[in-house]
Design an enzyme around this catalytic site. Structure first.
Site, short mmCIF file in Angstrom:
data_model
loop_
_atom_site.label_atom_id
_atom_site.label_comp_id
_atom_site.label_asym_id
_atom_site.label_seq_id
_atom_site.Cartn_x
_atom_site.Cartn_y
_atom_site.Cartn_z
N CYS A 171 0.84 -1.21 0.00
CA CYS A 171 0.00 0.00 0.00
C CYS A 171 0.87 1.26 0.00
CB CYS A 171 -0.99 -0.04 1.15
SG CYS A 171 -2.43 0.98 0.81
N GLU A 217 -1.32 -8.95 3.23
CA GLU A 217 -1.16 -9.52 4.58
C GLU A 217 -2.47 -9.97 5.20
OE1 GLU A 217 -0.73 -6.34 3.75
OE2 GLU A 217 -1.29 -4.93 5.34
N HIS A 263 -3.47 -4.91 0.23
CA HIS A 263 -2.85 -5.43 1.46
C HIS A 263 -2.89 -6.96 1.45
CE1 HIS A 263 -2.51 -1.69 3.85
NE2 HIS A 263 -3.53 -1.30 3.12
#
Ligand code: GLN
Length: 537
Positions: A381, A509, A507
Site C-alpha cells: 500500500c 497480509e 494489502h
C-alpha cells in the site's frame, strides 16, 4: 446452533481474541463449522477512524469492513470468512437504535438500554448465526469485566443464553493469574473478584481460562474451582507461549478445553487431528534456515499496529522452513542515521501501509537502498507509493516528485487522488475498501508467484498511481504487473533488473494464514534468504 461467549477479566491485553480463535481452531478440527464475532464497547462506529496508537491495526475484510484486529486472528486461525456483521461496536448499536427512533419504530415508547439496546445486540448474534450457518458461534466481548461501557453487552448475552437455553450457550471467562514476585506465588484473588463481578450481572462462567506466566498447581486449581464456582476440570491453564502464538490451540487441547466445551454443549464431534498444526509449530521452533527482515514503519513501538504484516512474514517463513527475525525500524531513524547504517545486513526490506507525512522520507531512503543494492523489497500500500516516489525522483529525475497526500504543491504528483475521492469529505468508511480483482501481467514476477492471472485482494487507501506518468515509468524498467481489470488502477508494480522488488497497492497480509502463506510473502522470504546467502561481500 451453539453459542460460546468469551469475556475477559482483571486486565486488558490478555489475548482473549487469540484464545477465542484458538478454541475456534480446535472445534473446526473436530469437524464443526465455526464462526467468530467480536463486540467492542467503544462508541466509534468502527476502528477505521482511530489512530494505530489508539487501537493497533485496522483489519479489513473482503466486504470492505474496517474491523478490530481480533478478526485477523479469527481468520488466520480458522477457515471462516467474516463479514461486517462479525464486528459490532456500541457506536453501531446506538446508531441503529437512534435511526429506528427517528423513523418512529418505537413510537410511543421510551427508548432504553434495556430492552432496546440489548435487543439490538442480540439481533446481531442471530444475524451472524443465520448468515454463517455455523454449528458454533464464538462471541468475544471486548474490554474487561467491570467496565461501565461493557455492561449492555453482558446483559445482552445473559438474556440471550437464557433464551436459547441450557446446553446451547456457555460462558468462558479469560482471566489473569499474576505471579507476585515478593510472595513467590501465583495469586487467584483478582480472578475471584472478576468472576464475582460477572455473577453480579447474573453470569456464572462455565469455564475459566487462566492466563499465567507459571503453571497452575493442583491447589490453585482447586481454590479457583471452589471460589469461582466452576468444576475443577473447567479451570484451564493458558501459560505464556514460548515460541509462537500458534502454539495456543495445542496448549488448550492438552488442557482438554475443546473436550469440555463439546461436553457442555452436547456436541458430538471426534477428537481434533492437529498434526498439520504440529508441523507448523515444528517449523517455527526449529527451522532449517534463518533470515532477518527489516520492517520500516512509523508505528514501530506498538507491536499491534502492523499485526497482520508481522504474521504474514512469519507465514512466509513457515512456507520456506525459515525462521524470521523481524527487525522493527522507525523510518525516522533512517532519516537521522542514513540507510546504510540502519539497513545493512538485512535479508529483505518491507515497507508497510501508513498515513500521514512523518517518516515518509526515511521510507523513500529505504526503497532507494533496496533498489540500488538489490536487496529484496516488498511494499504494501503506502510501501508501493513510496517505491513509486523514489523511482520518480532518483531514476526518472522528476524533482520533488511526491504523493499529493504529503505535498499538495509537488510539481510531479506521481501518486494522487482519483476524481471520485476528491469529492469525499466524510472520513469514516470512505476509502477504497475491501476485496477487488486484479489482473496480473503475463511473464511478471507477480503472476509467477501467485501462479494465477486473476487474483482478489483487499484494499484500504485513497491515493492511486497517477496514470499520466505510466509511459515514462515503463520506459525505464518499472513494470506495472498488476492492474484493475479495466486497466485504470495500478495494483502491483515490480522492477525489471532486480531479483525481487515488488509492491502492491492492496494489502496481501490480510489473507495470509499459517497453513496458507500468502504467495507474495512466501516469495519475499525465499528471495531474502537467497540474497543473504549469495550476496557479494
Ligand atoms: N495513505 C495512503 C493512501 O491513503 C496509503 C494507505 C495505506 O497504506 N493503507 O492511499
Amino acid at each position: 446452533m451453539k453459542y460460546i461467549f468469551v469475556t475477559g477479566g482483571v486486565v486488558s491485553s490478555l489475548g482473549k481474541g487469540l484464545t477465542a480463535a484458538a478454541l475456534g481452531t480446535l472445534l473446526e478440527n473436530r469437524g464443526l463449522k465455526v464462526t467468530l464475532q467480536k463486540f467492542d464497547p467503544y462508541l466509534n462506529v468502527d476502528p477505521g477512524t482511530m489512530s494505530p496508537f489508539q487501537h493497533g491495526e485496522v483489519y479489513v475484510l473482503d466486504d470492505g469492513a474496517e474491523t478490530d484486529l481480533d478478526l485477523g486472528h479469527y481468520e488466520r486461525f480458522t477457515s471462516t470468512k467474516l463479514t461486517r456483521f462479525n464486528n459490532l461496536t456500541s457506536g453501531q448499536v446506538y446508531q441503529t437504535v437512534l435511526d429506528k427512533e427517528r423513523r418512529g419504530d418505537y413510537l410511543g415508547k421510551t427508548v432504553q438500554v434495556i430492552p432496546h439496546v440489548t435487543d439490538e445486540i442480540q439481533n446481531r448474534i442471530h444475524q451472524v448465526a443465520e448468515q454463517s450457518k455455523a454449528d458454533v458461534i464464538i462471541t468475544e466481548i471486548g474490554g474487561t469485566t467491570g467496565d461501565i461501557e461493557g455492561l449492555p453487552f453482558l446483559e445482552a448475552i445473559r438474556e440471550f443464553a437464557l433464551d436459547v437455553g441450557y446446553n446451547n450457550a456457555i460462558f468462558v471467562h479469560v482471566t489473569y493469574v499474576p505471579f507476585i514476585k515478593a510472595a513467590g506465588e501465583l495469586k487467584t484473588k483478582p480472578t475471584q473478584q472478576s468472576v464475582a463481578k460477572l455473577r453480579e450481572i447474573g453470569i456464572t462462567p462455565h469455564i475459566l481460562v487462566c492466563r499465567c506466566e507459571r503453571p497452575l498447581n493442583k491447589e490453585l486449581r482447586q481454590k479457583m474451582s471452589l471460589f469461582c464456582n466452576v468444576p475443577y476440570e473447567a479451570v484451564i491453564e493458558e501459560k505464556d507461549v514460548e515460541h509462537s502464538i500458534y502454539e495456543v490451540p495445542l496448549m488448550l487441547q492438552r488442557e482438554r478445553l475443546d473436550d469440555l466445551v463439546c461436553r457442555l454443549l452436547q456436541l458430538e464431534a471426534p477428537a481434533a487431528d492437529m498434526s498439520h498444526w504440529q508441523d507448523i509449530i515444528r517449523k517455527l521452533i526449529a527451522p532449517q534456515h534463518r533470515v532477518r527482515i527489516g520492517v520500516v514503519g512509523k508505528y514501530i513501538e506498538l507491536h499491534d499496529a502492523y499485526k497482520s504484516v508481522y504474521e504474514a512474514i512469519i507465514h512466509g517463513g513457515i512456507a520456506n522452513d525459515c525462521g524470521v527475525e523481524i527487525e522493527k525500524i522507525e523510518a525516522e531513524e533512517i532519516e537521522k542515521f542514513g540507510a546504510e547504517k540502519v539497513l545493512k545486513g538485512l535479508g529483505g526490506i518491507l515497507v508497510p501501509g501508513g498515513f500521514g507525512e512523518r517518516g515518509t522520507e526515511g521510507k523513500v531512503l529505504a526503497a532507494q537502498y533496496a533498489r540500488e543494492r538489490k536487496v529484496p523489497y516488498l511494499g504494501l500500500c503506502l510501501g508501493m507509493q513510496i517505491a513509486t516516489i523514489e523511482f520518480a525522483r532518483n531514476v526518472l529525475k522528476l524533482e520533488r516528485a511526491h504523493s499529493t497526500e504529503f505535498d499538495q504543491q509537488t510539481p510531479h504528483p506521481v501518486i494522487a487522488l482519483l476524481d471520485e475521492q476528491k469529492k469525499v469529505s466524510r472520513k469514516g468508511g470512505t476509502m477504497r475498501l475491501g476485496s477487488q480483482p486484479c489482473q496480473l501481467a503475463m511473464g511478471s514476477m507477480a503472476a509467477h508467484l501467485y501462479g494465477a492471472f486473476l487474483v482478489n485482494e483487499r484494499h484500504r487507501h485513497r491515493y492511486e498511481f497517477n496514470n499520466a506518468y505510466r509511459e515514462k515509468f515503463e520506459s525505464h524498467g518499472f513494470v506495472f504487473s498488476g492492474l484493475s481489470p479495466d486497466g485504470r488502477l495500478v495494483e502491483v508494480i515490480e522492477l525489471k533488473d532486480h531479483p525481487f522488488f515488488i509492491a502492491s497497492q492492496f494489502h496481501p497480509e490480510f489473507q495470509s494464514k499459517p497453513n496458507r502463506p500468502h504467495p507474495l510473502f512466501k516469495g519475499f522470504i525465499a528471495a531474502s534468504h537467497n540474497y543473504i546467502h549469495h550476496r557479494p561481500l
